[in-house]
Design a protein around this motif. Structure first.
Motif, mmCIF file in Angstrom:
data_model
loop_
_atom_site.group_PDB
_atom_site.id
_atom_site.type_symbol
_atom_site.label_atom_id
_atom_site.label_comp_id
_atom_site.label_asym_id
_atom_site.label_seq_id
_atom_site.Cartn_x
_atom_site.Cartn_y
_atom_site.Cartn_z
ATOM 1 N N ILE A 137 50.085 2.685 3.636
ATOM 2 C CA ILE A 137 49.520 3.560 4.671
ATOM 3 C C ILE A 137 50.169 3.260 6.027
ATOM 4 O O ILE A 137 50.501 4.174 6.785
ATOM 5 C CB ILE A 137 47.983 3.417 4.734
ATOM 6 N N GLY A 138 50.371 1.984 6.319
ATOM 7 C CA GLY A 138 51.024 1.602 7.574
ATOM 8 C C GLY A 138 52.455 2.108 7.649
ATOM 9 O O GLY A 138 52.891 2.630 8.680
ATOM 10 N N MET A 139 53.200 1.971 6.562
ATOM 11 C CA MET A 139 54.578 2.461 6.527
ATOM 12 C C MET A 139 54.619 3.984 6.671
ATOM 13 O O MET A 139 55.481 4.522 7.367
ATOM 14 C CB MET A 139 55.254 2.042 5.217
ATOM 15 N N LEU A 140 53.711 4.656 6.033
ATOM 16 C CA LEU A 140 53.638 6.110 6.129
ATOM 17 C C LEU A 140 53.327 6.531 7.570
ATOM 18 O O LEU A 140 53.924 7.461 8.096
ATOM 19 C CB LEU A 140 52.579 6.668 5.181
ATOM 20 N N GLY A 141 52.415 5.810 8.206
ATOM 21 C CA GLY A 141 52.077 6.105 9.598
ATOM 22 C C GLY A 141 53.276 5.923 10.517
ATOM 23 O O GLY A 141 53.521 6.733 11.414
ATOM 24 N N MET A 142 54.058 4.853 10.306
ATOM 25 C CA MET A 142 55.255 4.635 11.128
ATOM 26 C C MET A 142 56.295 5.722 10.887
ATOM 27 O O MET A 142 56.958 6.175 11.821
ATOM 28 C CB MET A 142 55.846 3.254 10.844
ATOM 29 N N ALA A 143 56.443 6.140 9.622
ATOM 30 C CA ALA A 143 57.408 7.195 9.308
ATOM 31 C C ALA A 143 57.014 8.507 9.980
ATOM 32 O O ALA A 143 57.859 9.215 10.537
ATOM 33 C CB ALA A 143 57.508 7.377 7.799
ATOM 34 N N ILE A 144 55.729 8.825 9.947
ATOM 35 C CA ILE A 144 55.254 10.056 10.592
ATOM 36 C C ILE A 144 55.467 9.972 12.101
ATOM 37 O O ILE A 144 55.884 10.942 12.737
ATOM 38 C CB ILE A 144 53.780 10.327 10.234
ATOM 39 N N MET A 195 57.788 8.363 13.661
ATOM 40 C CA MET A 195 59.207 8.569 13.951
ATOM 41 C C MET A 195 59.587 10.044 13.883
ATOM 42 O O MET A 195 60.418 10.517 14.644
ATOM 43 C CB MET A 195 60.069 7.765 12.973
ATOM 44 N N LEU A 196 58.982 10.769 12.960
ATOM 45 C CA LEU A 196 59.299 12.185 12.815
ATOM 46 C C LEU A 196 58.706 13.023 13.944
ATOM 47 O O LEU A 196 59.312 13.984 14.401
ATOM 48 C CB LEU A 196 58.793 12.711 11.471
ATOM 49 N N VAL A 197 57.512 12.661 14.397
ATOM 50 C CA VAL A 197 56.802 13.450 15.401
ATOM 51 C C VAL A 197 57.302 13.152 16.818
ATOM 52 O O VAL A 197 57.385 14.048 17.648
ATOM 53 C CB VAL A 197 55.274 13.202 15.300
ATOM 54 N N PHE A 253 61.324 4.147 18.137
ATOM 55 C CA PHE A 253 60.213 3.350 18.650
ATOM 56 C C PHE A 253 60.657 2.716 19.965
ATOM 57 O O PHE A 253 61.846 2.492 20.180
ATOM 58 C CB PHE A 253 59.816 2.269 17.646
ATOM 59 N N PRO A 254 59.732 2.400 20.837
ATOM 60 C CA PRO A 254 60.127 1.775 22.104
ATOM 61 C C PRO A 254 60.705 0.381 21.862
ATOM 62 O O PRO A 254 60.326 -0.309 20.919
ATOM 63 C CB PRO A 254 58.819 1.693 22.887
#
Length: 74
Positions: free
Chosen positions: A8-15, A17-19, A25-26
């Motif tokens: 879930i964390g990896m999916l959140g980071m991927a989203i 990056m796309l959005v 990332f900063p």
């Protein structure tokens, strides 16, 4: 359970990056902090590299003398 949380964390980071605009990332490293740059602060590795460079500039080999191996052990 742990694998699901990591997924879930990896999916959140991927989203994220796309959005996000630019998809990056900063930069949270010390060198990416504008305020610290203005103060002249950098990471420990960079400060060490600069200090080593300055130390080598101060080394003088003009008065260096070398002893043959046979005399050095006596």
């Amino acid at each position: 359970m742990a694998v699901a949380l990591v997924a879930i964390g990896m999916l959140g980071m991927a989203i994220t990056m796309l959005v996000k605009k630019g998809g990056k990332f900063p930069n949270t490293h010390v060198s990416g902090n504008k305020y610290l740059k203005e103060q002249g602060v950098s990471c420990a590795q960079t400060q060490d590299r600069l200090a080593q460079r300055e130390a080598w500039k101060q080394v003088s080999y003009k008065n260096a003398s070398f002893t043959p191996d046979m005399k050095a052990g006596k």
